[in-house]
Design an enzyme around this catalytic site. Structure first.
Site, PDB file in Angstrom:
ATOM      1  N   ASN A   5       0.846  -1.271   0.019  1.00  0.00           N
ATOM      2  CA  ASN A   5      -0.171  -0.139   0.078  1.00  0.00           C
ATOM      3  C   ASN A   5       0.687   1.393  -0.005  1.00  0.00           C
ATOM      4  OD1 ASN A   5       0.640   0.870   2.950  1.00  0.00           O
ATOM      5  ND2 ASN A   5      -0.229  -1.420   3.345  1.00  0.00           N
ATOM      6  N   ASP A  65      -3.920  -6.493   5.244  1.00  0.00           N
ATOM      7  CA  ASP A  65      -4.889  -7.291   6.008  1.00  0.00           C
ATOM      8  C   ASP A  65      -4.595  -8.746   5.758  1.00  0.00           C
ATOM      9  OD1 ASP A  65      -5.910  -5.352   7.664  1.00  0.00           O
ATOM     10  OD2 ASP A  65      -7.367  -4.575   5.729  1.00  0.00           O
ATOM     11  N   ASP A 105      -4.046  -9.630  13.503  1.00  0.00           N
ATOM     12  CA  ASP A 105      -4.341  -7.840  13.875  1.00  0.00           C
ATOM     13  C   ASP A 105      -3.523  -7.684  15.121  1.00  0.00           C
ATOM     14  OD1 ASP A 105      -5.336  -5.422  14.895  1.00  0.00           O
ATOM     15  OD2 ASP A 105      -7.035  -5.431  13.610  1.00  0.00           O
ATOM     16  N   ILE A 106      -2.323  -7.109  14.658  1.00  0.00           N
ATOM     17  CA  ILE A 106      -1.277  -6.776  15.832  1.00  0.00           C
ATOM     18  C   ILE A 106      -1.977  -5.863  16.674  1.00  0.00           C
ATOM     19  CG2 ILE A 106       1.019  -5.840  16.118  1.00  0.00           C
ATOM     20  CD1 ILE A 106       1.361  -5.991  13.080  1.00  0.00           C
ATOM     21  N   LYS A 119     -14.106   0.600  15.008  1.00  0.00           N
ATOM     22  CA  LYS A 119     -12.688   0.226  14.981  1.00  0.00           C
ATOM     23  C   LYS A 119     -12.250   0.137  16.515  1.00  0.00           C
ATOM     24  CE  LYS A 119     -10.894   0.333  11.092  1.00  0.00           C
ATOM     25  NZ  LYS A 119     -10.253   0.744   9.851  1.00  0.00           N
ATOM     26  N   LYS A 164     -11.569  -3.425  18.529  1.00  0.00           N
ATOM     27  CA  LYS A 164     -10.288  -3.663  18.797  1.00  0.00           C
ATOM     28  C   LYS A 164     -10.015  -3.500  20.204  1.00  0.00           C
ATOM     29  CE  LYS A 164      -8.265  -2.484  14.173  1.00  0.00           C
ATOM     30  NZ  LYS A 164      -7.485  -3.355  13.504  1.00  0.00           N
TER      31      LYS A 164
HETATM   32  O1  C5P Z   1      -8.651  -3.036  10.917  1.00  0.00           O
HETATM   33  P1  C5P Z   1      -7.772  -1.816  10.461  1.00  0.00           P
HETATM   34  O2  C5P Z   1      -6.658  -2.354   9.437  1.00  0.00           O
HETATM   35  O3  C5P Z   1      -8.428  -0.926   9.503  1.00  0.00           O
HETATM   36  O4  C5P Z   1      -7.234  -0.931  11.500  1.00  0.00           O
HETATM   37  C1  C5P Z   1      -6.162   0.071  11.252  1.00  0.00           C
HETATM   38  C2  C5P Z   1      -5.440  -0.286  12.611  1.00  0.00           C
HETATM   39  O5  C5P Z   1      -4.908  -1.521  12.967  1.00  0.00           O
HETATM   40  C3  C5P Z   1      -4.004   0.830  12.384  1.00  0.00           C
HETATM   41  O6  C5P Z   1      -3.661   1.244  13.631  1.00  0.00           O
HETATM   42  C4  C5P Z   1      -3.125  -0.509  12.262  1.00  0.00           C
HETATM   43  O7  C5P Z   1      -1.738  -0.125  12.388  1.00  0.00           O
HETATM   44  C5  C5P Z   1      -3.641  -1.630  12.974  1.00  0.00           C
HETATM   45  N1  C5P Z   1      -3.614  -2.790  12.532  1.00  0.00           N
HETATM   46  C6  C5P Z   1      -2.547  -3.963  13.050  1.00  0.00           C
HETATM   47  N2  C5P Z   1      -2.549  -5.306  12.500  1.00  0.00           N
HETATM   48  C7  C5P Z   1      -3.162  -5.446  11.122  1.00  0.00           C
HETATM   49  C8  C5P Z   1      -4.177  -4.625  10.983  1.00  0.00           C
HETATM   50  C9  C5P Z   1      -4.286  -3.204  11.283  1.00  0.00           C
HETATM   51  O8  C5P Z   1      -2.070  -3.485  13.997  1.00  0.00           O
HETATM   52  N3  C5P Z   1      -3.173  -6.731  10.960  1.00  0.00           N
END
Ligand code: C5P
Length: 396
Positions: free
Chosen positions: A201, A270, A297-298, A328, A332
């Site tokens: 990206n 993702d 998702d970290i 979100k 999260k």
């Molecule tokens: O769910 P989404 O990708 O839209 O969420 C964005 C937030 O989650 C950002 O802060 C991004 O750094 C974190 N994120 C993450 N690990 C992922 C996807 C998103 O830490 N696999």
């Protein structure tokens, strides 16, 4: 970088890097500072008082008696280059020339940019002096590595003037994060399709790097975990570089224990290829389907740890920015989300500026369009202000 109305004494000591000092003066003045230069006798063999008078627009003192006036005038004292001899003088409180007397007489913060031969830098005597100076609150900048004027290769080169000038504002930043540990992810991740193609990206890493720089300037111990970017990480930040989302996940898990604040500014992919091709995929059919699998998702993983730091995320949206951001935040289980509209080309992804809405469980805070560094400052001030949900603020 703002040094508006700051009065800075620049001390120059004897070393080949002194030839870079006029450029440093220019950069400090461009940032808004008023600069007065003090040269040691040896420095005058490398660069002349006249050229420094010309670039600073201020007289260069000739007599030793001016040290008290200058010591009082200074909002900060910067010594660049700082020779091994200069560090030794400062460490031992000597006052036998204008510069060392001035440092002894000032109450302003002092920053030094060492420059010397690599063996002189690594010598126990120098390292002990550096530790002593640091323990007294002197800001000792790191040295750069590379080819030295003497022909050696190694650590001891003075940092480039732009890096020194970029460090000076930290002397004036309120130390809101002193003693805190902050972990930040930044940049894109990159998932291989085959050995020559990948999914990624347009994240530039600028927002995450700005947060790392600002948190460091506010006194935090910062760890940056970055995907591939074209920009240099801030100095005095421990940086780790990764490529894929899984690598970023592993690095975060290795470093998360003991952190007070986790800021996930990375644009993490993702999905990744279920099985990246070992050989280059040949062009044949008109359409192609990639078999993708979800990345962990970290941020969510960290936010749901039993002993977790304060967690801040980013939400890059193209529509319903606030509603999606709120959703979100809850999904999260994090403390704050910084939401931005990436459908606007002049903010967000790869732009110099950003415009954000900070969403917490109880509050919406708007950050008007400004540089990413200014955004970072505002975000960190909100975090320190405890406007964020109190549930996990035990660290602050
Ligand atoms: O769910 P989404 O990708 O839209 O969420 C964005 C937030 O989650 C950002 O802060 C991004 O750094 C974190 N994120 C993450 N690990 C992922 C996807 C998103 O830490 N696999």
């Amino acid at each position: 970088m703002n040094l508006e109305n700051k009065q800075i004494v620049l001390g120059i000591t004897g070393g080949i890097a002194a030839y870079k000092a006029p450029n440093l003066v220019r950069l400090l003045r461009t940032a808004g500072a008023q600069v007065r230069v003090v040269l040691t006798e040896t420095a005058k063999q490398f660069v002349t008082p006249l050229s420094l008078q010309a670039v600073s627009g201020e007289p260069v003192p000739e007599t030793a008696m001016e040290h008290i006036d200058l010591a009082r005038w200074a909002d900060a004292v910067l010594i660049a280059p700082a020779s091994a001899h200069c560090l030794a003088r400062l460490a031992h409180g000597l006052a036998d020339d204008v510069l060392s007397a001035l440092v002894l007489a000032t109450q302003a913060p002092v920053m030094v940019a060492p420059a010397m031969n690599r063996i002189m830098w690594q010598q126990d005597a120098t390292q002990t002096n550096v530790s002593l100076l640091r323990s007294r609150g002197v800001h000792v900048l790191p040295v750069a590595e590379g080819a030295q004027a003497c022909g050696d290769i190694g650590p001891g080169r003075m940092l480039e003037p732009a890096d020194i000038a970029a460090s000076v504002p930290s002397l004036f930043a309120p130390q809101l994060l002193a003693g805190k540990r902050v972990l930040i992810t930044a940049g894109p991740t990159l998932e291989a399709i085959d050995p020559v193609r990948f999914i990624s990206n347009p994240s530039s890493g600028k927002m995450g790097y700005a947060l790392a720089q600002m948190a460091q300037q506010m006194g935090a111990e910062v760890t940056l975990i970055s995907g591939p970017t074209a920009i240099s990480p801030p100095m005095q930040v421990t940086s780790h570089f990764v490529t894929t989302a899984l690598e970023m996940y592993d690095k975060v898990m290795t470093h998360i224990a003991g952190q007070d604040i986790f800021i996930a500014a990375a644009a993490v992919g993702d999905y990744r290829m279920k099985a990246p091709a070992g050989e280059k995929i040949k062009k044949s059919a008109d359409t192609m389907t990639l078999d993708l699998i979800k990345n962990p998702d970290i941020l969510k993983t960290v936010a749901n740890m039993p002993q977790r730091p304060m967690c801040i995320g980013f939400a890059a949206e193209t529509q319903d920015v606030i509603a999606n951001g709120k959703q979100k935040l809850l999904a999260k289980n994090i403390d704050m989300i910084c939401a931005n509209d990436v459908s606007q080309k002049d903010i967000g992804f790869d732009a110099e500026d950003n415009q954000l809405t900070l969403i917490t469980k109880n509050d919406l805070i708007e950050i008007k369009k400004t540089s990413k560094l200014s955004c970072a400052k505002e975000i960190l001030e909100v975090i320190c202000d405890s406007k964020v949900s109190a549930s996990d603020l035990s660290c602050l």
